[in-house]
Design a protein around this motif. Structure first.
Motif: not given
Ligand SMILES: [Zn+2]
Length: 284
Positions: A74-77, A212-214
């Motif tokens: 998904g958007d996790i890289s 937020g992920h960061s």
């Protein structure tokens, strides 16, 4: 109504993936790196609380034009070369709602200097710049120890986080803080996000989500991605283990609203929910 919007979104995303991959294979010489994640890499990602149903390996541009191999869900890289910087997770206990990654931003790195990239080829669009400023203002309005400053330019030397634009469908991508306590450095916002279908608020939402992920947020619905039109049985509570770390003090519901749901739609207002604020204030 929401389901129809999501379906339309999926159609757009599916179209983009096809064209992006074609483009890549035209421009790139074959590399010895396998394009399928290894079992070891998948176990590592799963242990980090990342959904591994559809993990791919992609070449990701950095704003200086170089490329890295990433594991993408998904958007996790996550850079493959940096995978060792993420520890294995502890086993989950108790109820679940908001989730964080295994490392948070360490106290000495909580004044985060964000660079909005203006260099040719990867520059943020005007609406992305505004979205970045709005998203950062939301974080700075919270009474916690995180503090962001934003500048626009191309000098990475004084930046802790670089937000830049890459080709791709509506959305963005980012990683998590690593074992050195620094926030995730590179946040990518896809060109497909700045189209008339997405309001300034939606752009704010996506940039706020990737930041937020960061700083350590996982997806609120990481275990089944229900916001992405998941149609299987809903668990009474997340049963996947090992798993993301629950943030104590936040409630759990499989349909809870959060800026950290895996998928978004055109009606996002870009603002934190009450439990998002609670979670950030508890963590920081
Ligand atoms: Zn996400």
């Amino acid at each position: 109504m929401k389901a129809i919007k999501l379906l339309a979104l999926f159609a757009i995303i599916a179209g983009c993936f096809t064209s992006c991959q074609k483009e890549e294979s035209n421009n790139e010489l074959p590399t010895p790196v396998s394009q399928e994640p290894t079992k070891e890499q998948l176990i590592k990602l799963s242990n980090m609380g990342v959904n591994i149903d559809e993990v791919t390996i992609k070449k990701v541009f950095l704003p200086d034009g170089t490329k890295e191999q990433h594991l993408v869900s998904g958007d996790i890289s996550i850079p493959i070369d940096g995978l060792h910087e993420y520890s294995n997770m502890e086993t989950l206990e108790g109820d679940n709602k908001q989730y964080r990654s295994d490392y948070l931003v360490a106290p000495q790195y909580r004044n985060i200097r964000v660079l909005g990239w203006t260099g040719a080829g990867f520059e943020l669009t005007p609406r992305m710049r505004t979205g970045l400023l709005w998203a950062v203002a939301n974080y700075n309005a919270l009474p916690n120890t995180l503090n962001f400053t934003v500048t626009f330019g191309t000098d990475q030397s004084q930046a802790d986080m670089v937000v830049y634009r890459v080709a791709g469908g509506p959305g963005g991508s980012a990683g998590f803080p690593t074992s050195n306590g620094k926030p995730n450095r590179y946040v990518r916002i896809n060109t497909g996000l700045d189209v008339p279908a997405y309001s300034q608020n939606v752009i704010e939402h996506v940039i706020g989500h990737e930041i937020g992920h960061s700083v350590g947020f996982r997806h609120q619905d990481w275990y089944n991605r229900w916001s992405c039109n998941y149609s299987g049985p809903l668990p009474a509570e997340p049963s996947v283990s090992p798993a993301a770390i629950w943030i104590p003090g936040t409630p759990w519901s499989p349909f809870a609203d959060s800026i950290m749901l895996a998928c978004f739609n055109t009606s996002e207002d870009g603002e934190f929910t009450d439990s998002d604020k609670d979670a950030l204030n508890i963590l920081y």
